[in-house]
Write a protein that holds these residues in place. Sequence first.
Motif, PDB file in Angstrom:
ATOM      1  N   HIS A  12     -48.409 -45.317 -11.252  1.00 30.26           N
ATOM      2  CA  HIS A  12     -47.190 -44.632 -11.675  1.00 30.26           C
ATOM      3  C   HIS A  12     -46.436 -44.095 -10.462  1.00 30.26           C
ATOM      4  N   HIS A  13     -47.166 -43.462  -9.561  1.00 26.11           N
ATOM      5  CA  HIS A  13     -46.527 -42.917  -8.355  1.00 26.11           C
ATOM      6  C   HIS A  13     -45.965 -44.018  -7.463  1.00 26.11           C
ATOM      7  N   LYS A  14     -46.703 -45.112  -7.324  1.00 29.19           N
ATOM      8  CA  LYS A  14     -46.206 -46.229  -6.511  1.00 29.19           C
ATOM      9  C   LYS A  14     -44.960 -46.841  -7.141  1.00 29.19           C
ATOM     10  N   PHE A  15     -44.944 -46.927  -8.469  1.00 27.52           N
ATOM     11  CA  PHE A  15     -43.773 -47.437  -9.175  1.00 27.52           C
ATOM     12  C   PHE A  15     -42.561 -46.556  -8.883  1.00 27.52           C
ATOM     13  N   ILE A  16     -42.734 -45.249  -9.005  1.00 28.52           N
ATOM     14  CA  ILE A  16     -41.631 -44.319  -8.748  1.00 28.52           C
ATOM     15  C   ILE A  16     -41.156 -44.440  -7.300  1.00 28.52           C
ATOM     16  N   GLU A  17     -42.098 -44.473  -6.379  1.00 26.05           N
ATOM     17  CA  GLU A  17     -41.762 -44.566  -4.957  1.00 26.05           C
ATOM     18  C   GLU A  17     -40.984 -45.848  -4.650  1.00 26.05           C
ATOM     19  N   THR A  18     -41.465 -46.967  -5.179  1.00 26.81           N
ATOM     20  CA  THR A  18     -40.810 -48.252  -4.934  1.00 26.81           C
ATOM     21  C   THR A  18     -39.431 -48.304  -5.575  1.00 26.81           C
ATOM     22  N   ALA A  19     -39.335 -47.875  -6.829  1.00 26.29           N
ATOM     23  CA  ALA A  19     -38.042 -47.874  -7.519  1.00 26.29           C
ATOM     24  C   ALA A  19     -37.050 -46.956  -6.814  1.00 26.29           C
ATOM     25  N   THR A  20     -37.519 -45.816  -6.339  1.00 27.92           N
ATOM     26  CA  THR A  20     -36.651 -44.874  -5.638  1.00 27.92           C
ATOM     27  C   THR A  20     -36.102 -45.484  -4.351  1.00 27.92           C
ATOM     28  N   GLU A  21     -36.940 -46.207  -3.627  1.00 29.62           N
ATOM     29  CA  GLU A  21     -36.479 -46.867  -2.399  1.00 29.62           C
ATOM     30  C   GLU A  21     -35.443 -47.942  -2.709  1.00 29.62           C
ATOM     31  N   VAL A  22     -35.677 -48.726  -3.752  1.00 34.69           N
ATOM     32  CA  VAL A  22     -34.732 -49.777  -4.139  1.00 34.69           C
ATOM     33  C   VAL A  22     -33.404 -49.159  -4.565  1.00 34.69           C
ATOM     34  N   VAL A  23     -33.467 -48.074  -5.331  1.00 31.74           N
ATOM     35  CA  VAL A  23     -32.249 -47.397  -5.788  1.00 31.74           C
ATOM     36  C   VAL A  23     -31.493 -46.794  -4.599  1.00 31.74           C
ATOM     37  N   HIS A  24     -32.212 -46.266  -3.639  1.00 36.32           N
ATOM     38  CA  HIS A  24     -31.558 -45.720  -2.442  1.00 36.32           C
ATOM     39  C   HIS A  24     -30.773 -46.814  -1.720  1.00 36.32           C
ATOM     40  N   ASP A  25     -31.401 -47.972  -1.549  1.00 32.52           N
ATOM     41  CA  ASP A  25     -30.713 -49.092  -0.895  1.00 32.52           C
ATOM     42  C   ASP A  25     -29.515 -49.555  -1.720  1.00 32.52           C
ATOM     43  N   ALA A  26     -29.672 -49.597  -3.042  1.00 37.04           N
ATOM     44  CA  ALA A  26     -28.567 -50.009  -3.919  1.00 37.04           C
ATOM     45  C   ALA A  26     -27.409 -49.012  -3.825  1.00 37.04           C
ATOM     46  N   ARG A  27     -27.724 -47.745  -3.769  1.00 42.70           N
ATOM     47  CA  ARG A  27     -26.689 -46.708  -3.658  1.00 42.70           C
ATOM     48  C   ARG A  27     -25.911 -46.871  -2.343  1.00 42.70           C
ATOM     49  N   GLU A  28     -26.635 -47.147  -1.271  1.00 44.39           N
ATOM     50  CA  GLU A  28     -25.988 -47.340   0.031  1.00 44.39           C
ATOM     51  C   GLU A  28     -25.038 -48.539   0.007  1.00 44.39           C
ATOM     52  N   LEU A  29     -25.377 -49.531  -0.762  1.00 48.51           N
ATOM     53  CA  LEU A  29     -24.554 -50.729  -0.878  1.00 48.51           C
ATOM     54  C   LEU A  29     -23.314 -50.488  -1.736  1.00 48.51           C
ATOM     55  N   VAL A  30     -23.461 -49.735  -2.809  1.00 51.21           N
ATOM     56  CA  VAL A  30     -22.396 -49.551  -3.791  1.00 51.21           C
ATOM     57  C   VAL A  30     -21.462 -48.385  -3.468  1.00 51.21           C
ATOM     58  N   LEU A  31     -21.973 -47.340  -2.867  1.00 50.24           N
ATOM     59  CA  LEU A  31     -21.168 -46.136  -2.634  1.00 50.24           C
ATOM     60  C   LEU A  31     -19.878 -46.389  -1.859  1.00 50.24           C
ATOM     61  N   PRO A  32     -19.857 -47.235  -0.832  1.00 49.96           N
ATOM     62  CA  PRO A  32     -18.572 -47.483  -0.157  1.00 49.96           C
ATOM     63  C   PRO A  32     -17.502 -48.048  -1.096  1.00 49.96           C
ATOM     64  N   LEU A  33     -17.892 -48.927  -1.994  1.00 42.35           N
ATOM     65  CA  LEU A  33     -16.930 -49.475  -2.960  1.00 42.35           C
ATOM     66  C   LEU A  33     -16.402 -48.386  -3.893  1.00 42.35           C
ATOM     67  N   LEU A  34     -17.303 -47.540  -4.348  1.00 50.40           N
ATOM     68  CA  LEU A  34     -16.893 -46.454  -5.241  1.00 50.40           C
ATOM     69  C   LEU A  34     -16.031 -45.430  -4.507  1.00 50.40           C
ATOM     70  N   SER A  35     -16.315 -45.216  -3.236  1.00 50.50           N
ATOM     71  CA  SER A  35     -15.535 -44.255  -2.449  1.00 50.50           C
ATOM     72  C   SER A  35     -14.092 -44.707  -2.283  1.00 50.50           C
TER      73      SER A  35
END
Length: 193
Positions: A12-35
């Motif tokens: 469960h913890h590894k799932f959260i950690e991995t998903a959080t890292e993927v979401v962080h990378d996705a946010r970095e990719l998408v945020l400039p477009l939203l900005s």
Amino acid sequence: MATGTTKALHGHHKFIETATEVVHDARELVLPLLSVAYPEDPWSGAALRSLIERREGLDPILAEALRMLEDFELPFLDEEERLATAGVTLADDLLGFEEAMLEFERAFWLRTYEVYRADPKRWDLPEPKVRDVCEVHAVSSSAVRAALKDQDFEDFKELAPYVGAHLECAECRVGVTRLLISEVRRRKDLPAS
């Protein structure tokens, strides 16, 4: 029984950690477009939804990032906005906001992990990173071995930058040096060619 519980929690913890890292990378990719599209409030549910609605015409990498944000980030934005509508914000009720978000987060990750266990291929999550040399600096023995395979390093100081190890960290120093010594011994034992 305790072993099974520990193993499930570890997953469960590894799932959260991995998903959080993927979401962080996705946010970095998408945020400039939203900005650009929403300079006043780029990181909001409405802004993210507008981009999600147009994802079909976007680059596949961006579309996948949006899918991850829709599943893992949008629920948090929606909950924050719901709380704000109810008058529970960081500015007005710090403790109430933190308690509500912690409860939401706990329930979200439990529910999402169950979905993942039922269908592990639902999300394109990489294998969890193994950080068996130094958890703090995310140094893994596989990264150290790969670096040692490619080049002949003489000491820890020389190897550290290639594997993300920190010179001041005792855990990095001991773990990386142990692997370096092991590799040097292995090479000495190889027959001369």
